[in-house]
Write a protein that holds these residues in place. Sequence first.
Motif, PDB file in Angstrom:
ATOM      1  N   VAL A   1       0.837  -1.207   0.000  1.00  0.00           N
ATOM      2  CA  VAL A   1       0.000   0.000   0.000  1.00  0.00           C
ATOM      3  C   VAL A   1       0.869   1.252   0.000  1.00  0.00           C
ATOM      4  N   ASN A   2       1.889   1.283   0.835  1.00  0.00           N
ATOM      5  CA  ASN A   2       2.772   2.449   0.899  1.00  0.00           C
ATOM      6  C   ASN A   2       3.626   2.575  -0.351  1.00  0.00           C
ATOM      7  N   GLN A   3       3.968   1.427  -0.957  1.00  0.00           N
ATOM      8  CA  GLN A   3       4.744   1.485  -2.192  1.00  0.00           C
ATOM      9  C   GLN A   3       3.906   2.075  -3.322  1.00  0.00           C
ATOM     10  N   VAL A   4       2.623   1.714  -3.377  1.00  0.00           N
ATOM     11  CA  VAL A   4       1.726   2.280  -4.390  1.00  0.00           C
ATOM     12  C   VAL A   4       1.589   3.790  -4.194  1.00  0.00           C
ATOM     13  N   LYS A   5       1.439   4.218  -2.945  1.00  0.00           N
ATOM     14  CA  LYS A   5       1.338   5.648  -2.668  1.00  0.00           C
ATOM     15  C   LYS A   5       2.603   6.383  -3.093  1.00  0.00           C
ATOM     16  N   GLN A   6       3.756   5.758  -2.823  1.00  0.00           N
ATOM     17  CA  GLN A   6       5.017   6.393  -3.198  1.00  0.00           C
ATOM     18  C   GLN A   6       5.149   6.489  -4.723  1.00  0.00           C
ATOM     19  N   PHE A   7       4.720   5.437  -5.433  1.00  0.00           N
ATOM     20  CA  PHE A   7       4.765   5.459  -6.890  1.00  0.00           C
ATOM     21  C   PHE A   7       3.823   6.532  -7.452  1.00  0.00           C
ATOM     22  N   ARG A   8       2.703   6.752  -6.758  1.00  0.00           N
ATOM     23  CA  ARG A   8       1.749   7.772  -7.203  1.00  0.00           C
ATOM     24  C   ARG A   8       2.405   9.149  -7.121  1.00  0.00           C
ATOM     25  N   VAL A   9       3.100   9.405  -6.007  1.00  0.00           N
ATOM     26  CA  VAL A   9       3.810  10.683  -5.864  1.00  0.00           C
ATOM     27  C   VAL A   9       4.882  10.808  -6.936  1.00  0.00           C
ATOM     28  N   PHE A  10       5.606   9.710  -7.175  1.00  0.00           N
ATOM     29  CA  PHE A  10       6.672   9.735  -8.175  1.00  0.00           C
ATOM     30  C   PHE A  10       6.125  10.010  -9.565  1.00  0.00           C
ATOM     31  N   SER A  11       5.000   9.356  -9.908  1.00  0.00           N
ATOM     32  CA  SER A  11       4.429   9.529 -11.247  1.00  0.00           C
ATOM     33  C   SER A  11       3.956  10.949 -11.484  1.00  0.00           C
ATOM     34  N   LEU A  12       3.390  11.559 -10.447  1.00  0.00           N
ATOM     35  CA  LEU A  12       2.859  12.912 -10.595  1.00  0.00           C
ATOM     36  C   LEU A  12       3.957  13.963 -10.661  1.00  0.00           C
ATOM     37  N   SER A  13       5.117  13.684 -10.033  1.00  0.00           N
ATOM     38  CA  SER A  13       6.126  14.733  -9.880  1.00  0.00           C
ATOM     39  C   SER A  13       7.429  14.445 -10.602  1.00  0.00           C
ATOM     40  N   SER A  14       7.440  13.492 -11.502  1.00  0.00           N
ATOM     41  CA  SER A  14       8.710  13.184 -12.159  1.00  0.00           C
ATOM     42  C   SER A  14       8.628  13.412 -13.666  1.00  0.00           C
ATOM     43  N   ARG A  15       8.617  12.328 -14.447  1.00  0.00           N
ATOM     44  CA  ARG A  15       8.698  12.457 -15.895  1.00  0.00           C
ATOM     45  C   ARG A  15       7.524  13.237 -16.487  1.00  0.00           C
ATOM     46  N   ASN A  16       6.335  13.028 -15.950  1.00  0.00           N
ATOM     47  CA  ASN A  16       5.167  13.702 -16.519  1.00  0.00           C
ATOM     48  C   ASN A  16       5.297  15.217 -16.441  1.00  0.00           C
ATOM     49  N   ILE A  17       5.603  15.704 -15.239  1.00  0.00           N
ATOM     50  CA  ILE A  17       5.651  17.160 -15.086  1.00  0.00           C
ATOM     51  C   ILE A  17       6.869  17.750 -15.788  1.00  0.00           C
ATOM     52  N   VAL A  18       7.991  17.001 -15.790  1.00  0.00           N
ATOM     53  CA  VAL A  18       9.183  17.478 -16.501  1.00  0.00           C
ATOM     54  C   VAL A  18       8.905  17.530 -18.001  1.00  0.00           C
ATOM     55  N   GLY A  19       8.271  16.466 -18.524  1.00  0.00           N
ATOM     56  CA  GLY A  19       7.951  16.439 -19.948  1.00  0.00           C
ATOM     57  C   GLY A  19       7.006  17.547 -20.355  1.00  0.00           C
ATOM     58  N   THR A  20       5.996  17.809 -19.503  1.00  0.00           N
ATOM     59  CA  THR A  20       5.025  18.876 -19.811  1.00  0.00           C
ATOM     60  C   THR A  20       5.699  20.245 -19.831  1.00  0.00           C
ATOM     61  N   ILE A  21       6.496  20.521 -18.788  1.00  0.00           N
ATOM     62  CA  ILE A  21       7.197  21.807 -18.732  1.00  0.00           C
ATOM     63  C   ILE A  21       8.170  21.928 -19.894  1.00  0.00           C
ATOM     64  N   GLY A  22       8.861  20.806 -20.207  1.00  0.00           N
ATOM     65  CA  GLY A  22       9.803  20.829 -21.326  1.00  0.00           C
ATOM     66  C   GLY A  22       9.137  21.159 -22.644  1.00  0.00           C
ATOM     67  N   SER A  23       7.951  20.603 -22.872  1.00  0.00           N
ATOM     68  CA  SER A  23       7.230  20.876 -24.122  1.00  0.00           C
ATOM     69  C   SER A  23       6.804  22.331 -24.194  1.00  0.00           C
ATOM     70  N   LEU A  24       6.307  22.860 -23.089  1.00  0.00           N
ATOM     71  CA  LEU A  24       5.868  24.256 -23.067  1.00  0.00           C
ATOM     72  C   LEU A  24       7.031  25.214 -23.315  1.00  0.00           C
ATOM     73  N   VAL A  25       8.173  24.945 -22.671  1.00  0.00           N
ATOM     74  CA  VAL A  25       9.344  25.817 -22.838  1.00  0.00           C
ATOM     75  C   VAL A  25       9.865  25.728 -24.269  1.00  0.00           C
ATOM     76  N   THR A  26       9.889  24.522 -24.835  1.00  0.00           N
ATOM     77  CA  THR A  26      10.358  24.361 -26.217  1.00  0.00           C
ATOM     78  C   THR A  26       9.453  25.132 -27.178  1.00  0.00           C
ATOM     79  N   ALA A  27       8.137  25.054 -26.927  1.00  0.00           N
ATOM     80  CA  ALA A  27       7.198  25.800 -27.771  1.00  0.00           C
ATOM     81  C   ALA A  27       7.443  27.305 -27.665  1.00  0.00           C
ATOM     82  N   ALA A  28       7.706  27.778 -26.446  1.00  0.00           N
ATOM     83  CA  ALA A  28       7.966  29.208 -26.244  1.00  0.00           C
ATOM     84  C   ALA A  28       9.241  29.630 -26.960  1.00  0.00           C
TER      85      ALA A  28
END
Length: 586
Positions: A239-266
Amino acid sequence: MKNPSQQSTARRLIGYALDYKFKIIGALLILCVAVGAELGGPYITKTIIDKHLAPAGGGDIGAILGLLGLYMGLLLLASLGNFTQSYLLQSTALQIIKNMRMDLMRHIQRIPLKYFDNTPIGQIVSRIANDTEAVRDLFMSFMATFVVSFVQLTGIFIALFILDVRLALFCLLLPPLFAVIMVVHLKYSKVFITIMRARLSDMNAMINESIVVMPIIQAFRRENVTLDEFEVLNKDRYVNQVKQFRVFSLSSRNIVGTIGSLVTAAVIWYFGRESLVATISFGVFYAFIDYLGRIFQPIIGIFDQLTNAQRAFVSAEKVFTIMDMEGAEVEKKGTVARPQGIVKFDNVTFGYKEGEPVLKGISFEARKGETIALVGHTGSGKSSIINLLLGFYEPGSGEISVDGRDITTYSKQALRKHMGIVLQDPYLFAGDIKFNVSLYNDEITLEQVKRALSDVGAAPFVEQLPQGYDEPVVERGSTLSSGQRQLISFARALAFDPSILILDEATASIDSETEGLIQQALGVVSAGRTTLIIAHRLSTIREADQILVLHRGEIVERGNHEALMALQGRYFKMYQLQKGESVSAI
């Protein structure tokens, strides 16, 4: 802000790394060269585009080929540099963990037995094996990812400023933004990681206990109950591992990729606008986009390693918690002369817990060559007397002496050098028969091993084994009978030729025939030695010079067998009870 324990952990981890500071500095210098070579590629491409391809009439083919050759050379240099720095940094990390694991193992030898009494074996094994391995990941992640990423980011921003200062200043907003995201990530994931490591330790402890007592579990049909208990721990970790993975998924590659795309577009929009007024060349545009794309790879690498690094930091705190426990240094044996073996307890009081004494005012003397027997019900304090004599614990008050010298003035190694002990549950190590007698002591020859086995009556069955004295012994000696294991442990004690021999209920698991062999051997080997016997079978101590009867931590009767029988007190009743059970069994 880090708390003091975190600061201490970080400081101590850095201390381990500083032992290899020159190797690390050399690897970092090679890394800087490799990063510089890598980052030179886009700039060379920009030069080819702007100076040789963009101008009308084409460019100088020789110059283009020369620049391409330089590009290939830089790629080769970068590849060689990356391999070298990676090898140096990771091999250094392995050396650091090797040192840490040895320091932990050395300190465990110094920790008082009280810690092991209250701590499951599986948890200790988890500290030595799992947690030090997790710390290895920290060093390898830090040096192979964090440091490399920092150097790469530094080089990229230098290149960006060379190309366009205004846009480079805009891109400088990215590192603080990602740092905030990382702080949030670490704050929420540490709670889950701490619980995960604790549950892993608990599961290791339970697995270890289950394996040791598997016959009991099966005999009492406790398999399902044991599985249910394990499932609770396993599910909590999941249960705690799933919660930790949820935090990781929300704050790692996804958010970096989104910010990277926006900055590249700018950036593309910015360069597109600039190109309309012809203030920017296509080569600069290409190089800037290339460098910008490289910014996000190191950041993604850091995010990917954050979980490992945080898990390792939690593990490091657990390792250092053990290493911070007070312990006694393992001293060398020194040159203490062999004692005569005169043991004296003078008004000794002792308790494992404060305010709960298990021994109260114990006083007795065992003269050279005497056999002293300790009898009493479970919990009366018999084993505690032996633990104090061996220096495993310190008395609360009173004095214990050997040959008139307080044992607290001896080093533990010197104190135990001339003591031999045989426990109720004999432990044999993985190896062979002769090793289990000599324990690799260079002073004990094969002939002495054979003589010791012969003295205790073990030689006949050992010589009948397929490989005799070289017969392999599996862990705990499970392929031998309890009587055979006990005889080998007797031989081990005798081979070391102690002046004080301690038998801690050593005949409790012996059959009558083997008991006769041991009794015969004891008559020979106890001559000239002080022997202390904890006995359940009172028939084995009839010849003892003095019998001490303990009750609730006090000596309530003392004397030889005949005197105590004549007294018709507690010893008399115990002896009659055992004799009666023996008769009824027959």
